[in-house]
Design a protein around this motif. Sequence first.
Motif, PDB file in Angstrom:
ATOM      1  N   ASN A 123      12.086  -6.034   8.445  1.00 51.52           N
ATOM      2  CA  ASN A 123      13.326  -5.465   7.921  1.00 51.52           C
ATOM      3  C   ASN A 123      13.085  -4.207   7.085  1.00 51.52           C
ATOM      4  OD1 ASN A 123      12.140  -6.664   5.733  1.00 51.52           O
ATOM      5  ND2 ASN A 123      13.761  -8.156   5.367  1.00 51.52           N
ATOM      6  N   ILE A 124      11.842  -3.715   7.028  1.00 55.94           N
ATOM      7  CA  ILE A 124      11.543  -2.449   6.351  1.00 55.94           C
ATOM      8  C   ILE A 124      10.935  -1.502   7.382  1.00 55.94           C
ATOM      9  CG2 ILE A 124      10.250  -1.313   4.520  1.00 55.94           C
ATOM     10  CD1 ILE A 124      10.386  -3.830   2.891  1.00 55.94           C
ATOM     11  N   ASP A 125      11.706  -0.519   7.792  1.00 56.90           N
ATOM     12  CA  ASP A 125      11.305   0.421   8.835  1.00 56.90           C
ATOM     13  C   ASP A 125      11.160   1.811   8.212  1.00 56.90           C
ATOM     14  OD1 ASP A 125      10.743   1.511  11.297  1.00 56.90           O
ATOM     15  OD2 ASP A 125      12.849   1.806  11.818  1.00 56.90           O
ATOM     16  N   TRP A 126       9.947   2.340   8.205  1.00 56.52           N
ATOM     17  CA  TRP A 126       9.665   3.605   7.530  1.00 56.52           C
ATOM     18  C   TRP A 126       9.772   4.808   8.451  1.00 56.52           C
ATOM     19  CZ3 TRP A 126       9.307   3.680   2.399  1.00 56.52           C
ATOM     20  CH2 TRP A 126       8.922   2.507   1.732  1.00 56.52           C
ATOM     21  N   SER A 146      15.399   2.273   4.405  1.00 52.33           N
ATOM     22  CA  SER A 146      16.580   1.608   3.847  1.00 52.33           C
ATOM     23  C   SER A 146      16.272   0.130   3.753  1.00 52.33           C
ATOM     24  CB  SER A 146      17.807   1.827   4.736  1.00 52.33           C
ATOM     25  OG  SER A 146      18.154   3.194   4.758  1.00 52.33           O
ATOM     26  N   TYR A 147      16.688  -0.480   2.644  1.00 53.51           N
ATOM     27  CA  TYR A 147      16.462  -1.907   2.487  1.00 53.51           C
ATOM     28  C   TYR A 147      17.538  -2.509   1.597  1.00 53.51           C
ATOM     29  CZ  TYR A 147      14.568  -6.412   1.223  1.00 53.51           C
ATOM     30  OH  TYR A 147      14.431  -7.762   1.027  1.00 53.51           O
ATOM     31  N   ALA A 148      18.136  -3.577   2.069  1.00 51.30           N
ATOM     32  CA  ALA A 148      19.102  -4.386   1.301  1.00 51.30           C
ATOM     33  C   ALA A 148      20.227  -3.542   0.713  1.00 51.30           C
ATOM     34  CB  ALA A 148      18.385  -5.168   0.203  1.00 51.30           C
ATOM     35  N   GLY A 149      20.706  -2.573   1.504  1.00 53.64           N
ATOM     36  CA  GLY A 149      21.874  -1.802   1.088  1.00 53.64           C
ATOM     37  C   GLY A 149      21.580  -0.547   0.295  1.00 53.64           C
ATOM     38  N   ARG A 150      20.305  -0.221   0.111  1.00 53.29           N
ATOM     39  CA  ARG A 150      19.948   1.008  -0.603  1.00 53.29           C
ATOM     40  C   ARG A 150      19.022   1.873   0.249  1.00 53.29           C
ATOM     41  NH1 ARG A 150      21.578   0.757  -5.901  1.00 53.29           N
ATOM     42  NH2 ARG A 150      21.841  -1.324  -6.818  1.00 53.29           N
ATOM     43  N   HIS A 151      19.097   3.189   0.038  1.00 50.92           N
ATOM     44  CA  HIS A 151      18.244   4.144   0.739  1.00 50.92           C
ATOM     45  C   HIS A 151      17.166   4.631  -0.220  1.00 50.92           C
ATOM     46  CE1 HIS A 151      21.184   4.036   3.916  1.00 50.92           C
ATOM     47  NE2 HIS A 151      22.143   4.456   3.098  1.00 50.92           N
ATOM     48  N   TYR A 152      15.910   4.547   0.212  1.00 56.88           N
ATOM     49  CA  TYR A 152      14.782   4.838  -0.661  1.00 56.88           C
ATOM     50  C   TYR A 152      13.935   6.008  -0.160  1.00 56.88           C
ATOM     51  CZ  TYR A 152      15.543   0.328  -2.979  1.00 56.88           C
ATOM     52  OH  TYR A 152      16.084  -0.706  -3.677  1.00 56.88           O
ATOM     53  N   ASP A 164       0.616  -1.333   0.984  1.00 55.81           N
ATOM     54  CA  ASP A 164       1.449  -2.215   0.166  1.00 55.81           C
ATOM     55  C   ASP A 164       2.066  -1.415  -0.975  1.00 55.81           C
ATOM     56  OD1 ASP A 164       2.578  -4.613  -0.717  1.00 55.81           O
ATOM     57  OD2 ASP A 164       0.726  -5.740  -0.403  1.00 55.81           O
ATOM     58  N   GLY A 165       2.762  -2.110  -1.859  1.00 55.05           N
ATOM     59  CA  GLY A 165       3.397  -1.416  -2.959  1.00 55.05           C
ATOM     60  C   GLY A 165       4.207  -2.361  -3.818  1.00 55.05           C
ATOM     61  N   PRO A 166       5.025  -1.814  -4.730  1.00 55.78           N
ATOM     62  CA  PRO A 166       5.793  -2.642  -5.646  1.00 55.78           C
ATOM     63  C   PRO A 166       6.942  -3.374  -4.953  1.00 55.78           C
ATOM     64  CG  PRO A 166       6.451  -0.359  -5.861  1.00 55.78           C
ATOM     65  CD  PRO A 166       5.273  -0.372  -4.932  1.00 55.78           C
ATOM     66  N   TYR A 167       7.444  -4.395  -5.621  1.00 58.57           N
ATOM     67  CA  TYR A 167       8.548  -5.210  -5.140  1.00 58.57           C
ATOM     68  C   TYR A 167       8.224  -5.708  -3.722  1.00 58.57           C
ATOM     69  CZ  TYR A 167      13.326  -6.972  -4.881  1.00 58.57           C
ATOM     70  OH  TYR A 167      14.419  -7.791  -4.762  1.00 58.57           O
ATOM     71  N   LYS A 168       9.146  -5.608  -2.770  1.00 58.72           N
ATOM     72  CA  LYS A 168       8.897  -6.085  -1.421  1.00 58.72           C
ATOM     73  C   LYS A 168       8.409  -4.972  -0.490  1.00 58.72           C
ATOM     74  CE  LYS A 168      12.505  -9.653  -1.772  1.00 58.72           C
ATOM     75  NZ  LYS A 168      13.797 -10.151  -1.235  1.00 58.72           N
ATOM     76  N   PHE A 169       8.255  -3.769  -1.007  1.00 59.21           N
ATOM     77  CA  PHE A 169       7.928  -2.619  -0.170  1.00 59.21           C
ATOM     78  C   PHE A 169       6.465  -2.648   0.280  1.00 59.21           C
ATOM     79  CE2 PHE A 169      11.341  -1.259  -3.085  1.00 59.21           C
ATOM     80  CZ  PHE A 169      12.332  -1.069  -2.139  1.00 59.21           C
ATOM     81  N   ASN A 170       6.251  -2.350   1.554  1.00 59.87           N
ATOM     82  CA  ASN A 170       4.911  -2.369   2.140  1.00 59.87           C
ATOM     83  C   ASN A 170       4.968  -1.683   3.494  1.00 59.87           C
ATOM     84  OD1 ASN A 170       4.960  -4.579   4.517  1.00 59.87           O
ATOM     85  ND2 ASN A 170       6.354  -5.195   2.876  1.00 59.87           N
ATOM     86  N   GLY A 171       3.808  -1.518   4.135  1.00 60.66           N
ATOM     87  CA  GLY A 171       3.778  -1.061   5.524  1.00 60.66           C
ATOM     88  C   GLY A 171       3.473   0.405   5.723  1.00 60.66           C
TER      89      GLY A 171
END
Length: 267
Positions: A123-126, A146-152, A164-171
């Motif tokens: 669910n995290i597509d970079w 984009s993840y869980a309704g926000r654009h990063y 890897d990285g903070p919170y649920k972000f990775n990949g």
Amino acid sequence: MLILSFAFCSAQELTDKFKHKATYEMTWQIDSTDTESVQSETMIFFSGGGQSTFSSEGQHIGDSIQKAYKKLERTPQSFSEMRSKIPKTEFNYYITKDLASREVSYREEIVRDYYEYTEDFSNIDWRILPETKQIAGFAVQKAKTSYAGRHYTAWFTTEIPISDGPYKFNGLPGLIVRIADEKKFYVFELTGFKVLKDPVFDTQANEEYLETDKSSFLEIKEDYNANPIGAMEQTGISFQFEPGQKEKLEKERRARLKKENNPIELE
């Protein structure tokens, strides 16, 4: 409908110890309509053997202190001493990732129970972009998702080849040095990274969790936030209130909830 199953879960089946530690400063805006409601807290990330764990520094220290005191004789004095040493934190969750199984697990304690739900990485597509610059002494490259309704927008460095990285972000092809949503409501910025001289194990290993799914967990947490005193009383915790004190606390809680309207995950 709540979906719960009780299971004894090892937080991570570690084949190796955590060898790396990253420190992030997390800045967030509690009330989306109030720019004065910005707060910050130190978060920590441990990585090793294709696995990682992320939490607030306060939560990690607090759990370490509680585990140490479990080995001592339990007395009112020792309990009071323990509580005085536990730092305050706004976040009592742990997020663990397993790069091999491509799963991320979210664990949080509510009253006396630990809950866990698991998601996959799909669910995290970079989208990696060509732009580069320097942040915190590292050569970094830009990426968006984009993840869980926000654009990063994220900046990662291949100088630290940890996907890897903070919170649920990775990949990404390197550690995330900075990531923020487009409104800067949530910002994670790397403030330190080191190879640990003495590798450590996960502090959450061998805890018991109630396994659930994400939507059920959010329902449980929403019920608790709406009536925390009632939720604690249902578990057997008793309170001695002065006349009108309980009503006052509940009113203050409802007012605070109206301001806490900006969760990191919107969906």
